[in-house]
Design an enzyme around this catalytic site. Sequence first.
Site, short mmCIF file in Angstrom:
data_model
loop_
_atom_site.label_atom_id
_atom_site.label_comp_id
_atom_site.label_asym_id
_atom_site.label_seq_id
_atom_site.Cartn_x
_atom_site.Cartn_y
_atom_site.Cartn_z
N TYR A 67 -5.40 3.91 8.43
CA TYR A 67 -4.13 3.33 7.97
C TYR A 67 -3.48 2.48 9.06
CZ TYR A 67 -4.46 5.62 3.50
OH TYR A 67 -4.90 5.96 2.24
N ASP A 104 0.67 -2.51 0.32
CA ASP A 104 0.77 -3.47 1.44
C ASP A 104 2.18 -4.02 1.67
OD1 ASP A 104 -1.01 -5.85 -0.69
OD2 ASP A 104 1.15 -5.44 -0.59
N HIS A 119 1.88 3.72 -5.92
CA HIS A 119 1.00 4.46 -4.99
C HIS A 119 1.55 4.50 -3.57
CE1 HIS A 119 -2.52 3.57 -7.96
NE2 HIS A 119 -1.73 4.52 -8.39
N CYS A 147 5.45 15.57 13.50
CA CYS A 147 6.81 15.54 12.92
C CYS A 147 7.80 16.11 13.93
CB CYS A 147 6.81 16.37 11.65
SG CYS A 147 8.45 16.71 10.99
N THR A 188 -6.05 -6.56 -11.08
CA THR A 188 -6.44 -5.16 -11.03
C THR A 188 -7.68 -4.92 -11.89
OG1 THR A 188 -5.76 -2.86 -11.34
CG2 THR A 188 -4.84 -4.51 -12.87
N ASN A 213 -6.89 -12.19 -14.01
CA ASN A 213 -7.79 -11.48 -13.11
C ASN A 213 -9.02 -12.35 -12.85
OD1 ASN A 213 -7.84 -8.77 -11.84
ND2 ASN A 213 -9.91 -8.78 -12.71
N GLU A 215 -12.03 -11.55 -12.80
CA GLU A 215 -13.18 -11.19 -13.63
C GLU A 215 -12.71 -10.30 -14.78
OE1 GLU A 215 -15.82 -8.91 -11.07
OE2 GLU A 215 -14.09 -7.83 -10.27
#
Length: 244
Positions: A67, A104, A119, A147, A188, A213, A215
């Site tokens: 990440y 992002d 998400h 933390c 997507t 999209n 495809e």
Amino acid sequence: MTFDPELISLLRVPPKLVALTGAGVSQESGLRTFRDAQTGLWAQYKPEELASPEAFRRDPKLIWDWYAWRREAVKGVRPNPGHYALAEMAQRVPEFTLITQNVDGLHRMAGHQKLIELHGNIQRVRCADCYTFAEAWGDDTESVPRCSVCGGLLRPDVVWFGEALPRDQLEAAIEAARSCDVFFSIGTSGVVQPAASLAFAAHNRGAVVVEINAEPTPLTPKANYVFHGKSGEILPRLVEAVWG
Ligand code: BV8
Ligand code: ZN
């Protein structure tokens, strides 16, 4: 590229509009999609394998570094004309809900304030145990930062495979999909659930479905309007055609 006059007049109403985006909308910004193979150190892993609580339990440092690498990648890119066209649509259409699977943060960077990040967002970091959000953390540390409240491991504030989506965000997304007049599915592959079921929920409620999209996807046969190409090229042209 010409657009069906019916679609143009429909968007000028303006309708109650929902747009769901995936990794494809950020591809022209230079970010790899989930389908695109990973590079370098990460080429040996499938994203689904890394984006899971099991993987984090097994090797927290590996996942933390993945990440951190993705945060660096995002820092090096900017929103593209597809992101800006959606931000402009939000200015023109009072009832516009943007739902993204992308973590992002590029939609926000393009000026989109009201959006559902289904998400999560990799720019946010929280405690894996007590959920406290960390204001600051070191990305190049020997071990995974901890933390300040309970000493638990810090993790990105994203939804991993096998984890439940944030209830309020998911309910808001389902409600928007079920009550919209027009549903845009943009960039997507329509594979990951429950996000992939939103377009079908809208379709089953009689909404007009528009797919943009690179495809075909499982949604293509159900879509009323299909544009197979680059969202960063198609969306600005559509906005120009409708509101230009
Ligand atoms: C859960 C955050 C349960 C992390 C992500 C039902 C059936 C089968 C499986 C399941 C099911 N229900 C649940 C599952 C399991 C799983 C799932 O769906 N698995 C898949 C692989 C089959 N779902 C889950 O695990 C979900 N959680 O179900 O929990 C539960 C419930 C209650 C209580 C406890 C537990 C969680 C799913 C979320 C996972 N996290 N991301 C991170 O990013 O690191 S998913 C991640 O992958 C993205 O967010 C996104 O959702 C997905 C990638 O898909 P896309 O964005 O579509 O990207 P992709 O690369 O696939 O496609 C890009 C497309 O763009 C391509 O078609 C390409 O042609 C196109 N394109 C490329 N360039 C362009 C373009 N288009 C236009 N212009 C361009 N320039
Ligand atoms: Zn904690």
